[in-house]
Design an enzyme around this catalytic site. Structure first.
Site, mmCIF file in Angstrom:
data_model
loop_
_atom_site.group_PDB
_atom_site.id
_atom_site.type_symbol
_atom_site.label_atom_id
_atom_site.label_comp_id
_atom_site.label_asym_id
_atom_site.label_seq_id
_atom_site.Cartn_x
_atom_site.Cartn_y
_atom_site.Cartn_z
ATOM 1 N N SER A 157 0.949 -1.661 0.339
ATOM 2 C CA SER A 157 -0.702 0.140 0.075
ATOM 3 C C SER A 157 1.169 1.182 0.505
ATOM 4 O O SER A 157 1.569 1.631 -0.808
ATOM 5 C CB SER A 157 -0.943 -0.113 1.162
ATOM 6 N N ASP A 322 -8.873 -6.636 -4.622
ATOM 7 C CA ASP A 322 -8.211 -4.623 -4.433
ATOM 8 C C ASP A 322 -9.454 -4.169 -5.013
ATOM 9 O O ASP A 322 -8.343 -3.712 -6.065
ATOM 10 C CB ASP A 322 -7.320 -5.172 -4.131
ATOM 11 N N HIS A 355 -8.638 -5.300 -0.173
ATOM 12 C CA HIS A 355 -6.713 -4.020 -0.209
ATOM 13 C C HIS A 355 -5.877 -5.272 1.005
ATOM 14 O O HIS A 355 -4.908 -5.343 1.357
ATOM 15 C CB HIS A 355 -7.291 -3.129 0.485
#
Lengths: 382, 382
Positions: A157, A322, A355
């Protein structure tokens, strides 16, 4: 290692604070005259200092990535599934460095630290930090640790953005960048969600323009809402459905506005817990760092051109469900790397958890990650 | 029709208020002793009263679906693109009825109305209303208008839920149900977004447990945040990207927390405007009506079994980039209709605008909608 900790854990670990007296000039133009970074390390640095791996954390992360702080500790570090003996980032082979980034609220210099100029906490006066600034500070950390070149810089991320930025800012100081569940820049929708989170915080009556500590309060509601919104975007529709469905807390509809469905009470609980433990100014700062990250920007919005600055090899991983940073965003990055004739391995992992999947070990993810890091280890003679 | 209004508009229209003296018992167990509905009508009811079409509105909608309230009015009703002479719901052929639902804040009895028992506004004491309750009240509206059977009941999103509920509650009182961009029930993620919106409102210091009018204030921040979250879910990632990209308001990064990207100022503006014009208690009520809607619930979670109660024909429409109520949710509904051996036409429209696509005329959407409604008109001799 004590018997009661899992055998594949790095075991008991302790953070330490490194002090930096060199001023750090930031993208915003301000300078931090001196600053601290809290770090943890796992494994042993080899003689040639070639086996060091840097872990970069995401929005609400910190230095405690693996192991336990005490025998009573029930929860290990946030990426314990991937860091440890025999795990993808194998601490029998690598010396792993994990830090809390500047602007954080877990001990590194940030909004809750004392501003040397005023003797008061920085609060809202703490400067906006960018991914470039973090990487700059991490390079100074590497200097202090005697690490000339990382075997790999790894992150998921927002952490993946740092790994990517490393490849551009210091191409000679890393062999590999591992960019997981990330994106070369936020979409308008991503920014919009961040803006809702920030607006929730800054419009909380207890925010006081960021000087809540001076008013002996915290913008709990705002931070709770920010976390609730964030939490929804970390999970997939399917995984929320699997976890909560439309399960009711009670047997029948109450026809009111109290938490009625399990998902409501879960989000409220998570949000409330977060609002007690995380600093609101840090949350603003972290979301802004996400917004600003845009390596193509300086290359005339040409990501492939931007990527020509890199010379390391890349592993890019994305997760099928995601929707915060979709596989399409990773492919965009991979395409730019290929156009720039860089070496890149890309795998899209099938996983239902949205995610958050980058934190959850699944066979294919573990396999790919382990194989790649194994090659990195062999390259540096481990 | 005055020259300056578009020729395909229903022209100048005026709302009227219908009063109901029959008590309405609600799903929650409470009873409204008497109540008002504000409606608008377009077109002419034929002699056999067979050409009436009911329009059901979505979360923030109201009775003003088509035409203009004055010659100075710059914006027509919210579904003017689909209702008018020669439009899909052709007012040369149909008599169209559009209402503000109970619990609304545009003139029908709702939280801002006076509670006859106290002489004060209901505020938070206004009962929770369900989709079933709305359909019940709409059936009483049909009685008052002398409409025994609707040619069609039509709605998008929450409005589509009402059309669907009509088919189950009053199977003999409609020939067709048109269910657009809707879902047979919310997912956990849908509920989670609603919960964030509600929590933003109820945690606003100006909410005062819903009695903000008594405190001469409004929970503007909360309502603004609720709308911002909602707005993101109404648009697609792609359409937001197309509309705003990463465009900056100023030439260069400001390195601060003021609105920096166009999408931020747009959301703030929309949110602020909404917070001045919409009632917070109504917003809570509308989102709860969404959460509770679940026709399969009473049939042992078997949607196909639930659908056997229906006898009308269905048109179901979904939009490719709608991630709030995805095409998959519409297909779930269509599959249940087919399993229940009902007549259904289903079309997934390719459109980039996310959930909002149901408000935006695109050739394929207009074509399909017009063709279907043309058949409905012929069936009732129009």
């Amino acid at each position: 290692m004590p018997d009661s900790l899992p055998p594949d854990s790095v075991g008991l670990v302790a953070p330490r604070t490194l002090h930096f007296d060199q001023p750090l000039t930031l993208a915003c133009g301000q300078t931090l005259p001196n600053w601290d970074l809290v770090i943890e390390t796992y494994g042993t640095l080899n003689e040639s200092h070639s086996n060091a791996v840097l872990i970069c954390h995401a929005l609400s992360g910190h230095h405690h990535a693996a192991g336990y702080h005490s025998m009573e500790d029930r929860k290990p570090g946030w990426w314990d599934t991937c860091i440890g003996p025999g795990k993808p980032i194998d601490t029998n082979r690598f010396f792993v460095v994990s830090l809390n980034n500047l602007g954080g609220c877990h001990g590194s210099t940030g909004p809750t630290s004392t501003n040397p100029e005023t003797g008061q906490p920085y609060g809202p006066d703490f400067p906006v930090i960018t991914v470039k600034d973090w990487v700059h500070s991490q390079a100074m950390l590497a200097d202090q640790l005697g690490i000339e070149c990382w075997a790999a810089v790894v992150g998921g991320s927002l952490g993946g953005m740092q790994a990517l930025q490393w490849s551009l800012s210091y191409p000679d100081r890393l062999r590999h960048a591992v960019v997981i569940a990330s994106t070369p820049r936020l979409s308008a929708q991503n920014i919009a969600f961040n803006e809702v989170a920030r607006r929730a915080i800054t419009s909380d009556a207890d925010f006081h323009g960021g000087r809540y500590h001076e008013h002996d309060t915290l913008p709990r509601n705002g931070l709770m809402l920010a976390r609730m919104v964030g939490h929804i975007t970390y999970l997939s529709d399917a995984s929320m459905g699997e976890k909560f469905g439309r399960e009711l807390r009670d047997q029948a509809y109450q026809f009111g506005y109290d938490a009625e469905f399990q998902v409501e009470s879960y989000l409220r609980y998570q949000g409330e817990r977060f609002s007690e433990s995380f600093d609101a100014n840090t949350y603003l700062l972290m979301t802004r760092a996400l917004d600003y990250f845009d390596p193509a920007y300086d290359a005339g919005n040409d990501l492939a051109k931007a990527m020509t600055a890199a010379s390391c090899e890349f592993l890019v991983l994305s997760f099928s469900t995601d929707w915060r940073f979709t596989p399409a965003r990773s492919r965009e990055l991979v395409d730019a790397m290929i156009a720039a004739q860089r070496k890149v391995s890309y795998v899209e992992i099938d996983a239902p958890w949205g995610h958050d999947a980058f934190l959850i070990p699944t066979p294919r993810y573990t396999e790919v990650f382990t194989a790649y890091m194994g090659r990195v280890a062999r390259e540096v003679g481990q």
